[in-house]
Design an enzyme around this catalytic site. Sequence first.
Site, PDB file in Angstrom:
ATOM      1  N   SER A   1       0.831  -1.212   0.000  1.00  0.00           N
ATOM      2  CA  SER A   1       0.000   0.000   0.000  1.00  0.00           C
ATOM      3  C   SER A   1       0.858   1.252   0.000  1.00  0.00           C
ATOM      4  O   SER A   1       1.959   1.265   0.558  1.00  0.00           O
ATOM      5  CB  SER A   1      -0.900  -0.015   1.248  1.00  0.00           C
ATOM      6  OG  SER A   1      -1.494   1.247   1.450  1.00  0.00           O
TER       7      SER A   1
ATOM      8  N   LYS B   1       2.307  -3.444   6.751  1.00  0.00           N
ATOM      9  CA  LYS B   1       2.693  -3.439   5.335  1.00  0.00           C
ATOM     10  C   LYS B   1       4.202  -3.189   5.202  1.00  0.00           C
ATOM     11  O   LYS B   1       4.888  -3.829   4.409  1.00  0.00           O
ATOM     12  CB  LYS B   1       1.914  -2.377   4.555  1.00  0.00           C
ATOM     13  CG  LYS B   1       0.440  -2.686   4.386  1.00  0.00           C
ATOM     14  CD  LYS B   1       0.212  -3.994   3.653  1.00  0.00           C
ATOM     15  CE  LYS B   1      -1.261  -4.301   3.465  1.00  0.00           C
ATOM     16  NZ  LYS B   1      -1.482  -5.631   2.846  1.00  0.00           N
TER      17      LYS B   1
ATOM     18  N   TYR C   1      -1.832  -0.966  10.978  1.00  0.00           N
ATOM     19  CA  TYR C   1      -2.087  -1.544   9.643  1.00  0.00           C
ATOM     20  C   TYR C   1      -0.948  -1.161   8.701  1.00  0.00           C
ATOM     21  O   TYR C   1      -0.347  -2.027   8.064  1.00  0.00           O
ATOM     22  CB  TYR C   1      -3.428  -1.037   9.081  1.00  0.00           C
ATOM     23  CG  TYR C   1      -3.494  -1.105   7.576  1.00  0.00           C
ATOM     24  CD1 TYR C   1      -3.284   0.048   6.805  1.00  0.00           C
ATOM     25  CD2 TYR C   1      -3.715  -2.302   6.918  1.00  0.00           C
ATOM     26  CE1 TYR C   1      -3.316   0.000   5.430  1.00  0.00           C
ATOM     27  CE2 TYR C   1      -3.735  -2.361   5.541  1.00  0.00           C
ATOM     28  CZ  TYR C   1      -3.543  -1.201   4.802  1.00  0.00           C
ATOM     29  OH  TYR C   1      -3.552  -1.260   3.430  1.00  0.00           O
TER      30      TYR C   1
HETATM   31  C1  WQD Z   1      -9.729   8.813   1.404  1.00  0.00           C
HETATM   32  C2  WQD Z   1     -10.001  10.278   1.684  1.00  0.00           C
HETATM   33  C3  WQD Z   1     -10.423  10.809   3.987  1.00  0.00           C
HETATM   34  C4  WQD Z   1     -14.231   8.703   4.387  1.00  0.00           C
HETATM   35  C5  WQD Z   1      -6.776   3.932   3.327  1.00  0.00           C
HETATM   36  C6  WQD Z   1      -5.533   3.117   3.606  1.00  0.00           C
HETATM   37  C7  WQD Z   1      -5.032   2.514   2.318  1.00  0.00           C
HETATM   38  C8  WQD Z   1      -6.121   1.664   1.756  1.00  0.00           C
HETATM   39  C9  WQD Z   1      -7.315   2.557   1.439  1.00  0.00           C
HETATM   40  C10 WQD Z   1      -6.653  -0.577   2.323  1.00  0.00           C
HETATM   41  C11 WQD Z   1      -9.315  10.772   2.968  1.00  0.00           C
HETATM   42  C12 WQD Z   1     -11.645  11.091   3.121  1.00  0.00           C
HETATM   43  C13 WQD Z   1     -13.040   9.198   3.856  1.00  0.00           C
HETATM   44  C14 WQD Z   1     -15.253   9.608   4.771  1.00  0.00           C
HETATM   45  C15 WQD Z   1     -13.880  11.449   4.067  1.00  0.00           C
HETATM   46  N1  WQD Z   1      -6.440   0.646   2.684  1.00  0.00           N
HETATM   47  N2  WQD Z   1     -12.888  10.547   3.698  1.00  0.00           N
HETATM   48  N3  WQD Z   1     -15.040  10.954   4.583  1.00  0.00           N
HETATM   49  O1  WQD Z   1      -7.320   6.803   4.072  1.00  0.00           O
HETATM   50  O2  WQD Z   1      -6.642   7.354   1.664  1.00  0.00           O
HETATM   51  O3  WQD Z   1      -6.450   5.011   2.496  1.00  0.00           O
HETATM   52  O4  WQD Z   1      -7.751   3.150   2.682  1.00  0.00           O
HETATM   53  O5  WQD Z   1      -6.669  -1.067   1.239  1.00  0.00           O
HETATM   54  O6  WQD Z   1      -3.896   1.706   2.580  1.00  0.00           O
HETATM   55  O7  WQD Z   1      -4.524   3.980   4.104  1.00  0.00           O
HETATM   56  O8  WQD Z   1      -8.692   5.987   2.100  1.00  0.00           O
HETATM   57  O9  WQD Z   1     -11.068   6.089   1.501  1.00  0.00           O
HETATM   58  O10 WQD Z   1     -10.416   6.081   3.966  1.00  0.00           O
HETATM   59  O11 WQD Z   1     -10.008   8.108   2.620  1.00  0.00           O
HETATM   60  O12 WQD Z   1     -13.706  12.679   3.907  1.00  0.00           O
HETATM   61  O13 WQD Z   1     -16.344   9.228   5.268  1.00  0.00           O
HETATM   62  O14 WQD Z   1     -11.414  10.450   1.898  1.00  0.00           O
HETATM   63  O15 WQD Z   1     -10.238  11.860   4.941  1.00  0.00           O
HETATM   64  O16 WQD Z   1      -8.867  12.099   2.751  1.00  0.00           O
HETATM   65  P1  WQD Z   1      -7.238   6.397   2.649  1.00  0.00           P
HETATM   66  P2  WQD Z   1     -10.119   6.501   2.587  1.00  0.00           P
END
Ligand code: WQD
Length: 337
Positions: free
Chosen positions: A125, A154, A150
């Site tokens: 990741s 990785k 997590y």
């Molecule tokens: C993306 C953006 C949130 C939800 C993580 C892991 C990565 C992978 C994917 C596993 C961020 C914003 C989110 C919400 C929001 N994990 N958001 N409101 O954090 O980039 O990555 O998940 O496969 O390894 O690190 O993904 O989709 O959680 O968030 O504003 O209800 O959307 O703040 O900026 P992230 P995400």
Amino acid sequence: MKNILVTGGLGFIGSHTCVELINSNFNPIIIDNLDNSEIWIKERIERIAGQTVTFYQGDCRDKGLLDQIFTDNQISGIIHFAAYKAVGESVDEPLKYYDNNLGGLTAILEVSQKHGCSNLVFSSSCTVYGTPDSLPVNETAQIKDAESPYGTTKIICEKIIQDLVKSVPSYKSILLRYFNPIGAHESSLIGELPLGLPSNLVPFITQTAVGIRESLTVFGNNYDTKDGSCVRDFIHVTDLANAHIKALEFLLDKNEGTCEAVNIGTGNGNTVLELISTFEKVSGQRLNYSIGERREGDVEAVYADAKKSQDLLEWQAKISLEQSLRDAWNWQKTLEK
Ligand code: WQD
């Protein structure tokens, strides 16, 4: 037809990869403990692919089961997805994450070696980069301390594989560093299936749009980005699946040992608010959302330098953000509320 062991093969990325493996004349052998997936995904994969798939229900830490699988099947390569991946949960339950994510990998490495299989594609990741010093981020960027257990699993798993390749020079591995996987298969037969409250953005968007969730909270709009919301590299899950096929073919063609980390992203960054407006455009649905506080551990901006994936694997993302969100929405509408 070469047999490929796909751990976590009924999961979001695993299931899409099994479909693309079959499309590329490989035979997926799936092991999944159903902790974070549903058994009916197996039938969906078979329906899309037009053939049955071999499935073992079980845990990657079960060396006896792994031994049986490698004895029953001549395995040419492994794609290792099976791991817990909820950032927030890993903060609350670190030992669960270290035991499962590290224990599953070491068992796979030990048993596969014993059976003479030395081709491993590992699901890593972009989280290993933490907050990159420059963008787009490339594979030579410094690996930072992770923001969550997590992410730390990785980083450690990558090191375990790197150390193995140093000690067993014939071992071959590609570490695929995913950015943000989104979307669903064009058939709407498989897609992202978050169990309980989604932590990832796109399933939260589609569940809000379909009425399962009251509203979406945008975690902060006071970042130093074009509209104040975070920037991510959103990649269609089918493009991501095909990157695994390319990585596998690269390993199978190689004669000497190797261990290469490769970013799998589009190379483009989009903000959270851009994602919302694009979703509203493709779905024709107004999304109910509000701006909230920043989420602990979020990186302000991260997107891939996608050059190495093109040069080394002859792979690049093809599916647009609009199509990814259209596919995610079509999939959501097939799920019961
Ligand atoms: C993306 C953006 C949130 C939800 C993580 C892991 C990565 C992978 C994917 C596993 C961020 C914003 C989110 C919400 C929001 N994990 N958001 N409101 O954090 O980039 O990555 O998940 O496969 O390894 O690190 O993904 O989709 O959680 O968030 O504003 O209800 O959307 O703040 O900026 P992230 P995400």
